[in-house]
Design a protein around this motif. Structure first.
Motif, PDB file in Angstrom:
ATOM      1  N   PHE A  13     -36.329 -21.389 -21.039  1.00  0.00           N
ATOM      2  CA  PHE A  13     -37.583 -20.738 -21.010  1.00  0.00           C
ATOM      3  C   PHE A  13     -38.586 -21.648 -19.900  1.00  0.00           C
ATOM      4  O   PHE A  13     -38.876 -22.560 -19.975  1.00  0.00           O
ATOM      5  CB  PHE A  13     -38.614 -20.946 -22.500  1.00  0.00           C
ATOM      6  CG  PHE A  13     -37.860 -20.378 -23.561  1.00  0.00           C
ATOM      7  CD1 PHE A  13     -37.862 -19.235 -24.146  1.00  0.00           C
ATOM      8  CD2 PHE A  13     -37.210 -21.383 -24.528  1.00  0.00           C
ATOM      9  CE1 PHE A  13     -37.470 -18.797 -25.035  1.00  0.00           C
ATOM     10  CE2 PHE A  13     -36.676 -20.759 -25.511  1.00  0.00           C
ATOM     11  CZ  PHE A  13     -36.566 -19.562 -25.808  1.00  0.00           C
ATOM     12  N   ILE A  16     -37.755 -24.774 -18.795  1.00  0.00           N
ATOM     13  CA  ILE A  16     -37.308 -25.603 -19.890  1.00  0.00           C
ATOM     14  C   ILE A  16     -36.002 -25.027 -20.402  1.00  0.00           C
ATOM     15  O   ILE A  16     -35.765 -24.014 -20.741  1.00  0.00           O
ATOM     16  CB  ILE A  16     -38.280 -25.753 -21.223  1.00  0.00           C
ATOM     17  CG1 ILE A  16     -39.387 -26.172 -20.806  1.00  0.00           C
ATOM     18  CG2 ILE A  16     -37.566 -26.516 -22.164  1.00  0.00           C
ATOM     19  CD1 ILE A  16     -40.521 -26.231 -21.729  1.00  0.00           C
ATOM     20  N   ALA A  18     -34.049 -24.887 -23.302  1.00  0.00           N
ATOM     21  CA  ALA A  18     -33.995 -25.029 -24.543  1.00  0.00           C
ATOM     22  C   ALA A  18     -32.760 -25.330 -25.069  1.00  0.00           C
ATOM     23  O   ALA A  18     -32.534 -26.193 -26.042  1.00  0.00           O
ATOM     24  CB  ALA A  18     -34.754 -24.004 -25.275  1.00  0.00           C
ATOM     25  N   PRO A  37     -33.572 -34.155 -33.159  1.00  0.00           N
ATOM     26  CA  PRO A  37     -35.180 -34.305 -33.224  1.00  0.00           C
ATOM     27  C   PRO A  37     -35.935 -33.160 -32.974  1.00  0.00           C
ATOM     28  O   PRO A  37     -35.379 -32.173 -32.333  1.00  0.00           O
ATOM     29  CB  PRO A  37     -35.045 -35.279 -31.858  1.00  0.00           C
ATOM     30  CG  PRO A  37     -33.723 -35.683 -31.598  1.00  0.00           C
ATOM     31  CD  PRO A  37     -32.814 -34.744 -32.069  1.00  0.00           C
ATOM     32  N   GLY A  39     -37.804 -30.450 -31.140  1.00  0.00           N
ATOM     33  CA  GLY A  39     -37.542 -29.761 -29.927  1.00  0.00           C
ATOM     34  C   GLY A  39     -36.177 -29.838 -29.236  1.00  0.00           C
ATOM     35  O   GLY A  39     -35.896 -29.589 -28.089  1.00  0.00           O
ATOM     36  N   ALA A  40     -35.200 -30.196 -30.198  1.00  0.00           N
ATOM     37  CA  ALA A  40     -33.701 -30.237 -29.654  1.00  0.00           C
ATOM     38  C   ALA A  40     -33.009 -29.109 -29.164  1.00  0.00           C
ATOM     39  O   ALA A  40     -32.194 -28.972 -28.596  1.00  0.00           O
ATOM     40  CB  ALA A  40     -33.019 -30.995 -30.799  1.00  0.00           C
ATOM     41  N   GLY A  41     -33.700 -27.836 -29.757  1.00  0.00           N
ATOM     42  CA  GLY A  41     -33.191 -26.590 -29.516  1.00  0.00           C
ATOM     43  C   GLY A  41     -32.598 -25.848 -30.713  1.00  0.00           C
ATOM     44  O   GLY A  41     -31.699 -24.861 -30.465  1.00  0.00           O
ATOM     45  N   LYS A  42     -32.704 -26.430 -32.035  1.00  0.00           N
ATOM     46  CA  LYS A  42     -32.163 -25.977 -32.890  1.00  0.00           C
ATOM     47  C   LYS A  42     -32.345 -24.510 -33.503  1.00  0.00           C
ATOM     48  O   LYS A  42     -31.717 -23.604 -33.607  1.00  0.00           O
ATOM     49  CB  LYS A  42     -32.370 -26.798 -34.361  1.00  0.00           C
ATOM     50  CG  LYS A  42     -32.015 -28.105 -34.135  1.00  0.00           C
ATOM     51  CD  LYS A  42     -32.333 -29.021 -35.103  1.00  0.00           C
ATOM     52  CE  LYS A  42     -33.855 -29.450 -35.706  1.00  0.00           C
ATOM     53  NZ  LYS A  42     -34.447 -30.154 -34.569  1.00  0.00           N
ATOM     54  N   THR A  43     -33.942 -24.283 -33.494  1.00  0.00           N
ATOM     55  CA  THR A  43     -34.324 -22.935 -33.910  1.00  0.00           C
ATOM     56  C   THR A  43     -33.955 -21.855 -32.793  1.00  0.00           C
ATOM     57  O   THR A  43     -33.387 -20.948 -33.033  1.00  0.00           O
ATOM     58  CB  THR A  43     -35.719 -22.894 -34.228  1.00  0.00           C
ATOM     59  OG1 THR A  43     -36.014 -23.752 -35.057  1.00  0.00           O
ATOM     60  CG2 THR A  43     -36.265 -21.529 -34.319  1.00  0.00           C
ATOM     61  N   GLU A 177     -34.668 -24.865 -42.034  1.00  0.00           N
ATOM     62  CA  GLU A 177     -35.577 -25.825 -42.668  1.00  0.00           C
ATOM     63  C   GLU A 177     -35.804 -25.272 -44.048  1.00  0.00           C
ATOM     64  O   GLU A 177     -37.159 -25.190 -44.282  1.00  0.00           O
ATOM     65  CB  GLU A 177     -36.897 -26.066 -41.995  1.00  0.00           C
ATOM     66  CG  GLU A 177     -36.314 -26.786 -40.642  1.00  0.00           C
ATOM     67  CD  GLU A 177     -37.661 -27.469 -39.831  1.00  0.00           C
ATOM     68  OE1 GLU A 177     -38.503 -27.890 -40.515  1.00  0.00           O
ATOM     69  OE2 GLU A 177     -37.517 -27.701 -38.634  1.00  0.00           O
ATOM     70  N   HIS A 209     -34.733 -31.202 -41.508  1.00  0.00           N
ATOM     71  CA  HIS A 209     -35.143 -32.552 -40.944  1.00  0.00           C
ATOM     72  C   HIS A 209     -34.948 -33.339 -41.980  1.00  0.00           C
ATOM     73  O   HIS A 209     -34.805 -34.753 -41.993  1.00  0.00           O
ATOM     74  CB  HIS A 209     -36.741 -32.612 -40.455  1.00  0.00           C
ATOM     75  CG  HIS A 209     -36.466 -32.105 -39.100  1.00  0.00           C
ATOM     76  ND1 HIS A 209     -36.499 -32.901 -37.884  1.00  0.00           N
ATOM     77  CD2 HIS A 209     -37.196 -30.936 -38.446  1.00  0.00           C
ATOM     78  CE1 HIS A 209     -36.784 -32.111 -36.899  1.00  0.00           C
ATOM     79  NE2 HIS A 209     -36.938 -30.619 -37.408  1.00  0.00           N
TER      80      HIS A 209
HETATM   81  P1  ATP Z   1     -38.161 -28.344 -34.283  1.00  0.00           P
HETATM   82  O1  ATP Z   1     -37.346 -29.371 -35.133  1.00  0.00           O
HETATM   83  O2  ATP Z   1     -39.361 -29.206 -33.864  1.00  0.00           O
HETATM   84  O3  ATP Z   1     -38.480 -27.056 -35.095  1.00  0.00           O
HETATM   85  P2  ATP Z   1     -36.115 -27.197 -32.536  1.00  0.00           P
HETATM   86  O4  ATP Z   1     -35.027 -28.282 -32.394  1.00  0.00           O
HETATM   87  O5  ATP Z   1     -35.923 -26.171 -33.568  1.00  0.00           O
HETATM   88  O6  ATP Z   1     -37.375 -28.092 -32.935  1.00  0.00           O
HETATM   89  P3  ATP Z   1     -36.793 -25.493 -30.677  1.00  0.00           P
HETATM   90  O7  ATP Z   1     -37.747 -24.751 -31.255  1.00  0.00           O
HETATM   91  O8  ATP Z   1     -35.602 -24.679 -30.649  1.00  0.00           O
HETATM   92  O9  ATP Z   1     -36.454 -26.740 -31.135  1.00  0.00           O
HETATM   93  O10 ATP Z   1     -37.469 -25.761 -29.183  1.00  0.00           O
HETATM   94  C1  ATP Z   1     -36.559 -26.274 -28.236  1.00  0.00           C
HETATM   95  C2  ATP Z   1     -37.300 -26.041 -26.766  1.00  0.00           C
HETATM   96  O11 ATP Z   1     -37.579 -25.009 -26.381  1.00  0.00           O
HETATM   97  C3  ATP Z   1     -38.851 -26.895 -27.138  1.00  0.00           C
HETATM   98  O12 ATP Z   1     -39.018 -27.645 -25.830  1.00  0.00           O
HETATM   99  C4  ATP Z   1     -39.819 -25.641 -27.166  1.00  0.00           C
HETATM  100  O13 ATP Z   1     -40.997 -25.965 -26.659  1.00  0.00           O
HETATM  101  C5  ATP Z   1     -38.908 -24.831 -26.383  1.00  0.00           C
HETATM  102  N1  ATP Z   1     -39.255 -23.147 -26.595  1.00  0.00           N
HETATM  103  C6  ATP Z   1     -38.584 -22.626 -27.929  1.00  0.00           C
HETATM  104  N2  ATP Z   1     -39.174 -21.418 -27.860  1.00  0.00           N
HETATM  105  C7  ATP Z   1     -39.830 -21.054 -26.997  1.00  0.00           C
HETATM  106  C8  ATP Z   1     -40.391 -19.985 -26.328  1.00  0.00           C
HETATM  107  N3  ATP Z   1     -40.344 -18.841 -26.883  1.00  0.00           N
HETATM  108  N4  ATP Z   1     -41.111 -20.024 -25.044  1.00  0.00           N
HETATM  109  C9  ATP Z   1     -41.031 -21.381 -24.352  1.00  0.00           C
HETATM  110  N5  ATP Z   1     -40.376 -22.322 -24.793  1.00  0.00           N
HETATM  111  C10 ATP Z   1     -39.862 -22.456 -25.995  1.00  0.00           C
END
Ligand code: ATP
Length: 251
Positions: A13, A16, A18, A37, A39-43, A177, A209
């Protein structure tokens, strides 16, 4: 053969990354965890697996077929469905209507654009309502079937979203989650349901988590950090992996 096998997934993105060359596999019949953790990129990885967003690179094989070119609702029709971190139930429809809409998505409509269509109502209503009621009973929501979904608590909405996912008799459910924001009694109920459905043959991939949930449910756990694979193993292997501990403590 794995039910799901993704490799080389990349999604940026802006600046970044992700998800950065991530892989994941899910064995049929398993409950597989995905942790990492914030922001790891799971979603994002879930979004890539289900093609809610398109990967920059990478390959996803589901049930022996490449699916990375398929639209999300086609992937759902092939048997991979998902829930969201904040449950996406339709609050102005009844709990039952939410369930029936999921069934309609199975017969070829885009879930978010459909109306309940008369031919569906006439042809399949009784059978689908029975199936929906059984599923609602299994998650303790049968008494709410004709209430607005908006009247449910956050935890109940998660249970509804899971029951709704089961309406299409999927092969694999991705749960984002399931325990977040849910009170402890309902968390136990959600875990029991997942275990029961798993014993009945359903395969799960779960982002969570809550480590107690992951440790008690999962056969195998993938760990993601900064978009990359950090580790994979049994829950106890993961719990004792120094790199995993460092990744979490470094948050
Ligand atoms: P959490 O456990 O906090 O839900 P996560 O592991 O699911 O986090 P993601 O939500 O996948 O992490 O985000 C991974 C990275 O990508 C983060 O830095 C987030 O800010 C960034 N990110 C995710 N979606 C977008 C988007 N649509 N636009 C910009 N950045 C994004």
């Amino acid at each position: 053969m794995d039910l799901l096998a993704a490799s080389g997934l990349v999604k940026s993105f802006g600046g970044i990354k992700a998800v950065d060359n991530a892989e994941i596999t899910v064995a049929p019949g398993s409950i597989t965890g995905l942790i990492g953790p914030n922001g790891a990129g799971k979603t994002t990885l879930f979004n890539l697996l289900s093609n809610f967003i398109r990967p920059d690179k990478g390959r996803v094989i589901f049930d022996g077929e490449p699916i990375q070119e398929l639209q999300s609702h086609k992937i759902a029709q092939q048997g991979m469905v998902r829930t969201f971190q904040v449950a996406r139930t339709l609050s102005r429809l009844s709990v039952m209507e939410n369930m029936l809409l999921a069934a309609q998505s199975q017969i070829g409509e885009n879930f978010w654009q459909v109306q309940l269509q008369p031919y569906l109502i006439k042809k399949q209503e009784r059978q689908l309502q029975q199936q929906a009621m059984l599923l609602l009973e299994s998650v303790g929501l049968a008494h709410m079937a004709y209430e607005y979904a908006g009247a449910l608590s956050g935890g109940q909405r998660k249970l509804l979203e899971m029951a709704r996912a089961l309406m299409t008799k999927p092969k694999l459910i991705l749960l984002d989650e399931p325990a977040a924001g849910v009170n402890p009694t309902l968390i136990n109920q959600i875990c029991d349901r997942i275990q029961t459905w798993n014993r009945e043959g359903m395969t799960f991939l779960i982002i969570e988590h809550n480590m107690d949930v992951i440790m008690s449910l999962c056969d195998r756990v993938w760990v993601l950090a900064e978009g990359r694979n950090l580790a994979v193993g049994t829950p106890s292997e993961i719990q004792n992996n120094p790199e995993v501990l460092t990744a979490y403590l470094g948050q």
